[in-house]
Enzyme design. Structure first.
Site, PDB file in Angstrom:
ATOM      1  N   ARG A 157     -13.384  20.029 -30.202  1.00  0.00           N
ATOM      2  CA  ARG A 157     -13.272  18.786 -29.420  1.00  0.00           C
ATOM      3  C   ARG A 157     -14.584  18.279 -28.868  1.00  0.00           C
ATOM      4  O   ARG A 157     -14.630  17.190 -28.310  1.00  0.00           O
ATOM      5  CB  ARG A 157     -12.226  18.975 -28.325  1.00  0.00           C
ATOM      6  CG  ARG A 157     -10.889  19.300 -28.982  1.00  0.00           C
ATOM      7  CD  ARG A 157      -9.699  19.307 -28.088  1.00  0.00           C
ATOM      8  NE  ARG A 157      -8.529  19.465 -28.933  1.00  0.00           N
ATOM      9  CZ  ARG A 157      -7.823  20.588 -29.068  1.00  0.00           C
ATOM     10  NH1 ARG A 157      -8.147  21.674 -28.411  1.00  0.00           N
ATOM     11  NH2 ARG A 157      -6.788  20.634 -29.870  1.00  0.00           N
ATOM     12  N   THR A 187     -11.774  25.921 -29.082  1.00  0.00           N
ATOM     13  CA  THR A 187     -11.719  24.549 -29.600  1.00  0.00           C
ATOM     14  C   THR A 187     -12.199  23.515 -28.581  1.00  0.00           C
ATOM     15  O   THR A 187     -12.462  22.374 -28.947  1.00  0.00           O
ATOM     16  CB  THR A 187     -10.269  24.188 -29.985  1.00  0.00           C
ATOM     17  OG1 THR A 187      -9.417  24.444 -28.865  1.00  0.00           O
ATOM     18  CG2 THR A 187      -9.799  24.996 -31.182  1.00  0.00           C
ATOM     19  N   GLY A 228      -5.646  30.498 -27.859  1.00  0.00           N
ATOM     20  CA  GLY A 228      -4.915  31.616 -28.475  1.00  0.00           C
ATOM     21  C   GLY A 228      -3.571  31.896 -27.837  1.00  0.00           C
ATOM     22  O   GLY A 228      -2.997  32.968 -28.019  1.00  0.00           O
ATOM     23  N   GLY A 229      -3.050  30.913 -27.094  1.00  0.00           N
ATOM     24  CA  GLY A 229      -1.830  31.112 -26.303  1.00  0.00           C
ATOM     25  C   GLY A 229      -0.575  31.407 -27.102  1.00  0.00           C
ATOM     26  O   GLY A 229       0.417  31.852 -26.539  1.00  0.00           O
ATOM     27  N   GLU A 230      -0.616  31.202 -28.405  1.00  0.00           N
ATOM     28  CA  GLU A 230       0.557  31.496 -29.226  1.00  0.00           C
ATOM     29  C   GLU A 230       0.512  32.925 -29.768  1.00  0.00           C
ATOM     30  O   GLU A 230       1.370  33.335 -30.541  1.00  0.00           O
ATOM     31  CB  GLU A 230       0.653  30.491 -30.377  1.00  0.00           C
ATOM     32  CG  GLU A 230       1.454  29.234 -30.040  1.00  0.00           C
ATOM     33  CD  GLU A 230       1.023  28.525 -28.762  1.00  0.00           C
ATOM     34  OE1 GLU A 230      -0.100  27.999 -28.729  1.00  0.00           O
ATOM     35  OE2 GLU A 230       1.806  28.501 -27.803  1.00  0.00           O
ATOM     36  N   TRP A 236      -7.238  26.313 -23.026  1.00  0.00           N
ATOM     37  CA  TRP A 236      -7.799  25.857 -24.303  1.00  0.00           C
ATOM     38  C   TRP A 236      -8.310  24.422 -24.305  1.00  0.00           C
ATOM     39  O   TRP A 236      -8.797  23.961 -25.339  1.00  0.00           O
ATOM     40  CB  TRP A 236      -6.805  26.103 -25.435  1.00  0.00           C
ATOM     41  CG  TRP A 236      -5.452  25.480 -25.301  1.00  0.00           C
ATOM     42  CD1 TRP A 236      -4.340  26.067 -24.772  1.00  0.00           C
ATOM     43  CD2 TRP A 236      -5.040  24.183 -25.743  1.00  0.00           C
ATOM     44  NE1 TRP A 236      -3.268  25.210 -24.842  1.00  0.00           N
ATOM     45  CE2 TRP A 236      -3.670  24.045 -25.437  1.00  0.00           C
ATOM     46  CE3 TRP A 236      -5.688  23.115 -26.375  1.00  0.00           C
ATOM     47  CZ2 TRP A 236      -2.935  22.898 -25.736  1.00  0.00           C
ATOM     48  CZ3 TRP A 236      -4.964  21.970 -26.660  1.00  0.00           C
ATOM     49  CH2 TRP A 236      -3.606  21.871 -26.346  1.00  0.00           C
ATOM     50  N   ASN A 246       0.826  27.869 -21.868  1.00  0.00           N
ATOM     51  CA  ASN A 246       2.152  28.466 -21.739  1.00  0.00           C
ATOM     52  C   ASN A 246       2.058  29.967 -21.507  1.00  0.00           C
ATOM     53  O   ASN A 246       1.120  30.631 -21.956  1.00  0.00           O
ATOM     54  CB  ASN A 246       2.957  28.211 -23.019  1.00  0.00           C
ATOM     55  CG  ASN A 246       2.264  28.798 -24.247  1.00  0.00           C
ATOM     56  OD1 ASN A 246       1.274  28.243 -24.716  1.00  0.00           O
ATOM     57  ND2 ASN A 246       2.747  29.915 -24.757  1.00  0.00           N
ATOM     58  N   ASP A 253       7.205  25.852 -24.082  1.00  0.00           N
ATOM     59  CA  ASP A 253       5.799  25.709 -24.480  1.00  0.00           C
ATOM     60  C   ASP A 253       5.147  24.503 -23.817  1.00  0.00           C
ATOM     61  O   ASP A 253       4.356  23.786 -24.424  1.00  0.00           O
ATOM     62  CB  ASP A 253       5.639  25.622 -26.007  1.00  0.00           C
ATOM     63  CG  ASP A 253       4.180  25.698 -26.435  1.00  0.00           C
ATOM     64  OD1 ASP A 253       3.408  26.430 -25.784  1.00  0.00           O
ATOM     65  OD2 ASP A 253       3.799  25.016 -27.401  1.00  0.00           O
ATOM     66  N   ASP A 306       2.507  23.867 -22.092  1.00  0.00           N
ATOM     67  CA  ASP A 306       1.151  24.193 -21.629  1.00  0.00           C
ATOM     68  C   ASP A 306       0.756  23.231 -20.509  1.00  0.00           C
ATOM     69  O   ASP A 306       0.956  22.024 -20.651  1.00  0.00           O
ATOM     70  CB  ASP A 306       0.144  24.033 -22.762  1.00  0.00           C
ATOM     71  CG  ASP A 306       0.339  25.046 -23.880  1.00  0.00           C
ATOM     72  OD1 ASP A 306       1.416  25.050 -24.475  1.00  0.00           O
ATOM     73  OD2 ASP A 306      -0.590  25.812 -24.133  1.00  0.00           O
ATOM     74  N   ARG A 364       2.124  18.026 -20.170  1.00  0.00           N
ATOM     75  CA  ARG A 364       2.923  18.146 -21.392  1.00  0.00           C
ATOM     76  C   ARG A 364       4.421  18.079 -21.074  1.00  0.00           C
ATOM     77  O   ARG A 364       5.226  17.663 -21.912  1.00  0.00           O
ATOM     78  CB  ARG A 364       2.563  19.491 -22.017  1.00  0.00           C
ATOM     79  CG  ARG A 364       2.950  19.583 -23.446  1.00  0.00           C
ATOM     80  CD  ARG A 364       1.872  20.311 -24.206  1.00  0.00           C
ATOM     81  NE  ARG A 364       2.453  21.294 -25.084  1.00  0.00           N
ATOM     82  CZ  ARG A 364       1.732  22.091 -25.872  1.00  0.00           C
ATOM     83  NH1 ARG A 364       0.411  22.005 -25.856  1.00  0.00           N
ATOM     84  NH2 ARG A 364       2.314  22.950 -26.651  1.00  0.00           N
ATOM     85  N   TRP A 368      -2.543  10.692 -31.077  1.00  0.00           N
ATOM     86  CA  TRP A 368      -3.151  12.029 -31.028  1.00  0.00           C
ATOM     87  C   TRP A 368      -4.644  11.941 -30.735  1.00  0.00           C
ATOM     88  O   TRP A 368      -5.395  12.886 -30.920  1.00  0.00           O
ATOM     89  CB  TRP A 368      -2.878  12.784 -32.337  1.00  0.00           C
ATOM     90  CG  TRP A 368      -2.833  14.260 -32.160  1.00  0.00           C
ATOM     91  CD1 TRP A 368      -3.786  15.160 -32.533  1.00  0.00           C
ATOM     92  CD2 TRP A 368      -1.776  15.027 -31.554  1.00  0.00           C
ATOM     93  NE1 TRP A 368      -3.399  16.438 -32.184  1.00  0.00           N
ATOM     94  CE2 TRP A 368      -2.161  16.382 -31.592  1.00  0.00           C
ATOM     95  CE3 TRP A 368      -0.547  14.696 -30.972  1.00  0.00           C
ATOM     96  CZ2 TRP A 368      -1.360  17.401 -31.075  1.00  0.00           C
ATOM     97  CZ3 TRP A 368       0.251  15.705 -30.467  1.00  0.00           C
ATOM     98  CH2 TRP A 368      -0.165  17.041 -30.518  1.00  0.00           C
TER      99      TRP A 368
HETATM  100 CA   LIG Z   1       1.152  26.539 -26.315  1.00  0.00          CA
END
Ligand SMILES: [Ca+2]
Ligand SMILES: [Ca+2]
Length: 586
Positions: A142, A186, A202-204, A263, A281, A323, A325, A350, A494
């Site tokens: 980004r 990112t 890396g939250g997933e 992130w 999340n 989720d 976040d 979100r 987006w």
């Molecule tokens: Ca997430």
């Protein structure tokens, strides 16, 4: 100038020797550049763009008004520049502009320096990524940070790298975390008084969210602050206190892989000397496996930039099960009520609510839905706690391991707003929020933590709410939460937003357009098709007496990867990787 292209070989010293012999002209380039005070003052200097957010507050507002609502219809391309490469994917970067150079990051952890008058490439740096990287939501980056002679950015294998801004040569390269455990990077880092401050991705994958500060000159770690209760922070190599109180809002060992990734990076307010960082999340998604509020996930944290100590927190989605976040940018702004200036901050979460808090202490002011349908909560009470609707939480898996009750939830996990940054206009005192109207079927499944594997325990299918649009750009009055105008877009929005003193708001669309709107009325005044979806964030600056606007074009990001039924509707959008720069005809 000879084009210099650098690969991350790890042989920094060797490259330096080669540089000195082969390119003496570059060796004479000045080692100086924007320093701490220039970076801190970025929002007041329209001749350059030195920070992600066009100022540490992230307001993304420029006072420039040479391009304005009355003449923007004549805006034309000045030049373009290609990122090249065999693979493209999402270009979510925000350019930086300084002293005749535009610096942009690209997909696959690349950095480019282009001449800001011609688009000629000065240098390119390609990180050599290992095979095992685990970006959840496309190979995006980004943006970068600039300080002195350095351009600093993070990579998908969780390195933080400082490049010489004149040559692209590596000055330092530090490992932030173990990519094989699911960590990546990112966000654009920020520079506060000689420190590079950043969050992690890396939250997933059951990682632990962190905010860290490093010395901008050496890359050495100064402090580290985990975002999950129970983990120890550090300051100059010594312990610096546990985050929260171990097991106060988590049961058993769940906090050890508790998520809360930071992130999107953060914003900073010199008035309060606080960094505002959003956290992602909790892990896993299946909320029945982790009773409690799961602090400090899905929250805004105010952190002391000197010590890494958390000064206050506000959790937008306690015990998240969708989720949601809480990473979105918290933008400081001032608002006068009864003659008194209130130091506030706003965040479009979100979870579908637009929050206003007192940024000095985190005290709740208001939460208003900014999308048309929110199923998980009916609102917030005066204390800032959500009034949840328990029947709309996806059910626990059954004893035989089959999936639990499926619920339809809105917003979808991709959010009423995802990563794409909003803007705040000092001219209209309104926020401009890129939002999306969608829901999802969601259910829970059994899951156990395994290093480097997705840690969800949930399944989902995203669905549009309306036939004719998903994306909606909304102008929101933060004093009332009321929507002043909205622009509906067929595909999900987006990309980020830019507001200017010319009564203009710019944003891009997946259909390929960069568009300009009247900031007061929402009337669409100008559009230009860039040839691929725009998911980057536009910037503007003044150069040689003219105002320029730049944006990255290149379709990708999370929607085509995770978007369910919505992904099918955007699968024919062509990929790309171009910087587009616009100005008024002479
Ligand atoms: Ca997430
Ligand atoms: Ca500036």
């Amino acid at each position: 100038m000879t084009k210099a292209k650098w690969l991350n070989t790890g042989l920094v010293a060797g490259a330096a020797l080669w540089m000195a012999g082969a390119l003496p002209a570059m060796a004479q380039a000045p080692a100086t550049g924007p320093m701490d005070a220039d970076i801190m003052n970025d929002e007041a200097t329209p001749g350059d763009v030195l920070t992600y957010g066009m100022g540490h507050k992230g307001q993304r507002f420029s006072p420039l008004d040479k391009i304005h609502a009355g003449n923007v219809k004549s805006l034309v391309p000045a030049f373009t520049a290609s990122l090249g490469g065999e693979k493209q994917r999402g270009q979510e970067s925000q350019p930086l502009v300084y002293d005749g150079t535009i610096y942009v990051t690209g997909s696959y952890s690349r950095v480019f320096a282009f001449d800001s008058r011609t688009g000629a490439e000065k240098w390119q740096y390609d990180a050599r990524l290992p095979d095992g990287i685990m970006p959840c939501c496309d190979v995006v980056n980004r943006g970068a940070a600039i300080h002195g002679d350095k351009i600093i950015f993070g990579t998908l294998d969780a390195h933080l790298i400082a490049l010489n801004r004149n040559t692209g040569r590596v000055i330092w390269n530090k490992t932030m975390a173990d990519y094989s455990a699911g960590y990546s990077f990112t966000a654009a880092p920020m520079i506060i008084n000689g420190k590079v401050i950043y969050g992690n991705s890396g939250g997933e994958f059951g990682v632990v969210g962190k905010v860290e500060a490093r010395d901008v000159e050496t890359g050495e770690l100064i402090w580290s602050r985990p975002t999950i209760e129970g983990h120890m922070g550090s300051l100059k190599g010594a312990d610096n206190g546990i985050t929260g109180t171990t097991n106060a809002s988590w049961q058993g060992d769940q906090w050890k892989n508790g998520g809360g990734a930071t992130w999107l990076g953060g914003t900073y307010d010199p008035d309060t000397n606080l960094i505002y960082m959003g956290t992602g999340n909790p892990s896993p998604w299946n909320s029945h496996l982790r009773p409690g509020n799961n602090l400090y996930t899905a929250s805004t944290l105010a952190i002391d930039p000197d010590t890494g100590v958390i000064k206050w927190h506000y959790q937008t989605t306690p015990h998240d099960g969708w989720d949601f976040d809480g990473v979105n940018e918290f933008i400081p702004f001032d608002h006068t009520v009864n003659g008194k200036v209130m130091k506030l901050g706003a965040k479009a979460d979100r979870n579908g609510f637009f929050f206003v808090l007192d940024r000095t202490n985190g005290k709740f002011v208001s939460a208003t839905p900014f999308v048309s349908k929110v199923t998980w909560a009916s609102g917030y009470d005066k204390a800032g706690k959500p009034i949840t609707i328990p029947a709309n939480r996806p059910g626990a898996p059954n004893a035989d391991g089959t999936k639990g009750t499926v619920v339809f939830a809105a917003p979808s996990f991709l959010g009423g707003k995802n990563w794409m940054p909003m803007a705040y206009s000092k001219q209209t005192s309104m926020f401009y929020v890129p939002s999306n109207e969608w829901g999802m079927d969601i259910w829970n499944e059994p899951i156990a933590y395994k290093k480097g594997a997705a840690y969800l325990g949930a399944g989902f299918t995203i669905k549009p709410l309306y036939d004719d649009h998903i994306g909606v750009l909304r102008a929101i009055d933060p004093a009332t939460g009321k929507i002043a105008w909205e622009y509906k877009n067929k595909a999900p929005l987006w990309g980020g937003v830019l507001a200017t003193g010319g009564n203009l708001v710019f944003t891009g669309t997946p259909e390929g357009y960069l568009k300009a709107f009247d900031a007061k009325t929402g009337t669409e005044l100008w559009k230009f098709n860039t040839g691929s979806g725009v998911v980057g964030t536009p910037v503007t600056w003044e150069q040689d007496g003219e105002q320029y606007v730049a944006v990255m074009s290149g379709w990708g990001g999370a929607v085509p990867l995770w978007g369910g039924e919505v992904a099918k509707s955007v699968q024919n959008i062509n990929q790309g990787g171009m910087l587009w720069v616009f100005k008024m005809p002479k």
